[in-house]
Motif scaffolding. Structure first.
Motif, short mmCIF file in Angstrom:
data_model
loop_
_atom_site.label_atom_id
_atom_site.label_comp_id
_atom_site.label_asym_id
_atom_site.label_seq_id
_atom_site.Cartn_x
_atom_site.Cartn_y
_atom_site.Cartn_z
N VAL A 130 -9.74 33.93 -23.03
CA VAL A 130 -10.95 34.44 -22.39
C VAL A 130 -10.62 35.60 -21.46
O VAL A 130 -11.28 36.65 -21.49
CB VAL A 130 -11.66 33.30 -21.62
N VAL A 141 -17.52 36.63 -22.22
CA VAL A 141 -16.73 35.96 -23.27
C VAL A 141 -16.86 34.46 -23.11
O VAL A 141 -16.75 33.93 -21.99
CB VAL A 141 -15.24 36.35 -23.18
N PRO A 143 -15.57 30.64 -25.05
CA PRO A 143 -14.83 29.98 -26.12
C PRO A 143 -15.78 29.09 -26.91
O PRO A 143 -16.70 28.50 -26.34
CB PRO A 143 -13.78 29.16 -25.37
N GLN A 176 -16.02 30.25 -19.24
CA GLN A 176 -16.71 31.45 -19.70
C GLN A 176 -16.32 32.59 -18.75
O GLN A 176 -16.30 32.40 -17.53
CB GLN A 176 -18.22 31.23 -19.69
#
Length: 235
Positions: A130, A141, A143, A176
């Motif tokens: 990330v 971004v 995951p 995040q």
């Protein structure tokens, strides 16, 4: 330890203010023990194992600030980490807690990761992916893992109205990652969303998905806690 990514310093907000009512515990979820250590302690181990992290903020229930401070000191001592960890009280909603964390991040933090303490076994590789993606230019971004079940969209009466193509679906996890200015803009409006990426999407910004990990499961129910214990036992 190198805390520079080449694109700015990294701060992590660990959201740990939830009540955990579905877990059926007598303490807030982040303080439920897993193999002798609270979920928050396991989560902090993962965060501090990421070499890029320069600052950590733990957002916890006001009633558990002292316990969180003690826990952070113990984990830092165990790992030999000098990364500063700040503990602040959370808000009524998840968005309020993230905003509280943002307010105490240092002015030199340019990349912010938001991580749920309930995803306490997230491997450091996920943090690294990330951070690397934000440092490479992505403004947001997350995951995620491929969805293996067939998903049905239903109406208010329970009837199926659509079957999305699961090849384009991802189950999203944390941490995040965001450019700080983008996350702050997202929280300047309504914080009513299930995750921070959802707030960023409302700004019209693109959110990149990188590979997540099954070990980043979210502990919500007693069966999730049992699954986490099995994962720990197998590691």
């Amino acid at each position: 330890m190198n805390n520079e990514t080449g694109a700015g310093r990294v701060g992590v907000i660990v959201v740990a203010a939830g009540s955990g009512s579905r877990l059926g515990a007598r303490v807030p979820k982040a303080f439920v023990p897993l193999a002798g250590l609270p979920l928050l302690g396991h989560a902090l181990r993962g965060v501090l194992s990421c070499a890029a992290v320069a600052q950590v903020v733990l957002v916890v229930p006001d009633t558990h600030r002292a316990q969180a401070d003690e826990l952070a000191e113990g984990v830092c001592r165990e790992l030999g980490s000098a990364t500063p960890v700040t503990v602040v009280p959370g808000g009524a909603e998840r968005g309020d807690s993230v905003a509280a964390g943002l307010r105490v991040l240092g002015g030199d933090v340019d990349i912010v990761l938001v991580h749920d303490a309930a995803r306490c076994l997230t491997p450091v590789d996920v943090f690294d992916r990330v951070v690397a993606a934000v440092a490479a230019g992505a403004v947001a971004v997350v995951p995620g893992t491929a969805v293996v079940d067939t998903i049905k969209q239903v109406d208010g009466d329970g009837f199926v109205v659509a079957t999305p193509d699961r090849s384009g679906l991802r189950a999203v996890q944390t941490p995040q990652g965001f450019r700080r200015d983008v996350l702050e803009r997202a929280h300047a409006g309504s914080s009513d969303a299930t995750d921070d990426a959802g707030l960023v999407e409302r700004l019209g910004e693109r959110v990149l998905v990188v590979e997540g990990d099954p070990r980043a499961l979210k502990v919500t129910t007693p069966s999730d806690l049992e699954a986490a214990a099995r994962l720990l036992g197998a590691s």
